[in-house]
Design a protein around this motif. Structure first.
Motif, PDB file in Angstrom:
ATOM      1  N   UNK A 181       0.822  -1.202   0.000  1.00 11.26           N
ATOM      2  CA  UNK A 181       0.000   0.000   0.000  1.00 11.26           C
ATOM      3  C   UNK A 181       0.861   1.260   0.000  1.00 11.26           C
ATOM      4  N   UNK A 182       1.917   1.280   0.833  1.00 15.62           N
ATOM      5  CA  UNK A 182       2.809   2.441   0.873  1.00 15.62           C
ATOM      6  C   UNK A 182       3.541   2.620  -0.456  1.00 15.62           C
ATOM      7  N   UNK A 183       3.988   1.516  -1.025  1.00 19.58           N
ATOM      8  CA  UNK A 183       4.767   1.620  -2.260  1.00 19.58           C
ATOM      9  C   UNK A 183       3.896   2.086  -3.421  1.00 19.58           C
ATOM     10  N   UNK A 184       2.656   1.597  -3.473  1.00 24.20           N
ATOM     11  CA  UNK A 184       1.731   2.026  -4.522  1.00 24.20           C
ATOM     12  C   UNK A 184       1.546   3.543  -4.468  1.00 24.20           C
ATOM     13  N   UNK A 185       1.264   4.062  -3.281  1.00 22.88           N
ATOM     14  CA  UNK A 185       1.033   5.494  -3.147  1.00 22.88           C
ATOM     15  C   UNK A 185       2.282   6.293  -3.497  1.00 22.88           C
ATOM     16  N   UNK A 186       3.454   5.835  -3.028  1.00 25.51           N
ATOM     17  CA  UNK A 186       4.694   6.556  -3.298  1.00 25.51           C
ATOM     18  C   UNK A 186       5.028   6.549  -4.782  1.00 25.51           C
ATOM     19  N   UNK A 187       4.815   5.407  -5.437  1.00 24.52           N
ATOM     20  CA  UNK A 187       5.156   5.296  -6.852  1.00 24.52           C
ATOM     21  C   UNK A 187       4.278   6.198  -7.702  1.00 24.52           C
ATOM     22  N   UNK A 188       2.996   6.163  -7.472  1.00 22.23           N
ATOM     23  CA  UNK A 188       2.094   6.991  -8.278  1.00 22.23           C
ATOM     24  C   UNK A 188       2.226   8.471  -7.926  1.00 22.23           C
ATOM     25  N   UNK A 189       2.521   8.780  -6.649  1.00 22.95           N
ATOM     26  CA  UNK A 189       2.701  10.185  -6.262  1.00 22.95           C
ATOM     27  C   UNK A 189       3.924  10.788  -6.920  1.00 22.95           C
ATOM     28  N   UNK A 190       4.933   9.951  -7.214  1.00 23.47           N
ATOM     29  CA  UNK A 190       6.147  10.466  -7.849  1.00 23.47           C
ATOM     30  C   UNK A 190       5.883  10.970  -9.262  1.00 23.47           C
ATOM     31  N   UNK A 191       4.795  10.530  -9.878  1.00 23.14           N
ATOM     32  CA  UNK A 191       4.493  10.968 -11.235  1.00 23.14           C
ATOM     33  C   UNK A 191       3.637  12.215 -11.313  1.00 23.14           C
ATOM     34  N   UNK A 192       3.134  12.687 -10.145  1.00 21.48           N
ATOM     35  CA  UNK A 192       2.223  13.836 -10.141  1.00 21.48           C
ATOM     36  C   UNK A 192       2.912  15.096 -10.654  1.00 21.48           C
ATOM     37  N   UNK A 193       4.197  15.311 -10.264  1.00 21.55           N
ATOM     38  CA  UNK A 193       4.873  16.555 -10.661  1.00 21.55           C
ATOM     39  C   UNK A 193       5.241  16.570 -12.143  1.00 21.55           C
ATOM     40  N   UNK A 194       5.156  15.422 -12.811  1.00 23.08           N
ATOM     41  CA  UNK A 194       5.445  15.362 -14.248  1.00 23.08           C
ATOM     42  C   UNK A 194       4.176  15.299 -15.088  1.00 23.08           C
ATOM     43  N   UNK A 195       3.137  14.694 -14.537  1.00 25.79           N
ATOM     44  CA  UNK A 195       1.899  14.525 -15.296  1.00 25.79           C
ATOM     45  C   UNK A 195       0.730  14.519 -14.312  1.00 25.79           C
TER      46      UNK A 195
END
Length: 463
Positions: A181-195
């Motif tokens: 659950x933590x990794x899913x949120x961290x991985x997808x959150x990392x893409x917010x600043x690009x897209x």
């Protein structure tokens, strides 16, 4: 043209080569991944055999449709129906053999860091000899002597060893869920600043997860409670629902957000859905409760599938068995990645600044993309362990060892093994009920610890 492919497959079975498919249109596969998949296939095969052994339906079909079945059983000295090969004792013996197989490789690969060593070569190849060894271990369990009550003593001791190992594996499984659950949120959150589409995906999935969780509470409130009965179901459903709500509020509280900026509602959404699934599974595993209605004893708080329709029961059992194996397989395969191993050691799983958001992130990329790649006329294999092992071989086998014990206990209905059948996997049992209910609370406590621990021990969790 097929000669190189045939040679490659022979090398895969009898030599040190990594397993690959004959079809060159298949996507490339990493050596470390192919190795884990092969062990998982062995695990799946033995699990299916155990399920067959606990099924009287399959036993009857074999007796009716397989020629010379009765004659073969008589020749083995086991009557006309091979009673020695079915039932909980047979499952215990087969799982004992599988557990010995994985424990042997656990010992063989202890403190192994060099992927080019002889022990690593055995781990990554020789699949046909290893399959023969696995079969020999499983068959060897049936040669345990019966004289002097030795077999019954073995089954009793092995049952308690299986229970302890099964609980440990269940704990690992829950820890991996929290890490996922933590990794899913961290991985997808990392893409917010690009897209910004990643932000929309996060919001959509979070909304969907909480909708499923709330819908599950309403569903269980409708079918698993009764105005005049099922007080325990009402209390436990209220407790689990309230705990999910509390951890969701805590995850977005300012004190947590200050130390964990990536903490959001996606993680408690995943946890809430899984807790609701375990609650539903626990209610389904609870012994049926009766209540007097109009002078008649009526079964209450039971989903319509359990009301007596055998075909519906089989559907529910099959679905439950599929979910069970998927959870076991996911736990075994992901518990040995670098990220997951760090999470299981209760360390902060630091994400690199270059974290790349991906839709499929479950197994991640533990290695770079510039590893040596070889093709033998079929599927391309990436040899990603040229410089060293990328996961712990010994820990990998130890998890499968625990998984073998967990499957053994689950298929035989834990401590209610007498006269148990695989078709009754979801039938009522108080031991299974409380195991699943306790799993709900352990899962919530583990997630709560990941939120609170950085506040209690900030130095240990510094990135």
């Amino acid at each position: 043209m097929c000669d190189p492919c045939c040679v490659s497959q022979l090398a895969c079975c009898c030599g040190t080569a990594a397993c690959s498919c004959c079809c060159n249109c298949c996507p490339k596969i990493k050596q470390s991944t192919s190795t884990r998949v092969m062990y998982a296939l062995y695990f799946l095969l033995v699990t299916m055999v155990c399920a067959i052994m606990m099924s009287p339906t399959v036993e009857q079909e074999l007796h009716d449709k397989v020629p010379f079945y009765s004659a073969m059983c008589k020749k083995l000295g086991d009557g006309e129906t091979c009673k020695m090969l079915v039932g909980y004792s047979a499952v215990y013996k087969v799982c004992f053999g599988m557990a010995c197989f994985f424990f042997l490789f656990f010992l063989l690969t202890l403190r192994l860091n060099n992927s080019q060593s002889c022990r690593a070569t055995i781990h990554n190849g020789f699949w046909l000899p290893k399959f023969v060894l696995l079969v020999a271990c499983c068959v060897g369990g049936f040669f345990i002597p019966e004289e002097g009550g030795f077999e019954m003593m073995f089954l009793k001791v092995w049952r308690y060893i299986g229970a302890v190992g099964g609980f440990i594996f269940l704990l690992i499984q829950l820890m991996l869920l929290v890490e996922f659950a933590h990794r899913w949120n961290t991985n997808w959150s990392s893409g917010v600043k690009y897209n910004r589409l990643w932000y929309a995906a996060l919001a959509l999935v979070t909304l969907l997860l909480f909708s499923v969780a709330v819908g599950a509470v309403a569903f269980m409130g409708l079918f698993y409670t009764h105005p005049e009965a099922c007080l325990l179901n009402k209390v436990l459903l209220g407790i689990n629902g309230s705990l999910c709500f509390i951890v969701s509020l805590l995850a977005i509280s300012p004190c947590i957000q200050k130390l964990q900026p990536t903490s959001g509602l996606l993680q408690p959404g995943v946890i809430s859905v899984y807790v609701m699934y375990l609650t539903f599974s626990a209610f389904s595993s609870k012994p049926k409760e009766t209540y007097e209605v109009a002078g008649l004893n009526t079964t209450v708080c039971v989903f319509p599938f359990n009301s007596g329709n055998e075909s519906d029961k089989k559907i529910v059992t099959v679905v439950g068995a599929v979910i069970l194996f998927c959870c076991v397989l996911y736990s075994c395969l992901t518990s040995t990645t670098r990220r997951s191993s760090a999470a299981l050691r209760v360390c902060r799983n630091s994400e690199p600044e270059t974290e790349r958001a991906r839709c499929c992130f479950c197994f991640g990329d533990d290695t770079d993309d510039n590893d040596e790649e070889k093709s033998g006329g079929g599927q391309n294999v990436v040899y990603d362990e040229q410089e060293g092992t990328i996961y712990s071989y010994s820990y990998f086998h130890f998890v499968f060892f625990l998984g073998s014990l967990y499957v053994m206990m689950t298929v035989t209905n834990w401590f209610h093994y007498d006269n148990h059948e695989i078709e009754k996997l979801l039938e009522g049992s108080w031991s299974v009920f409380w195991i699943k209910m306790a799993s709900c609370w352990v899962c919530l406590i583990l997630y709560l610890c990941t939120l609170v621990a950085p506040m209690v021990c900030p130095k240990r969790f510094e990135a």
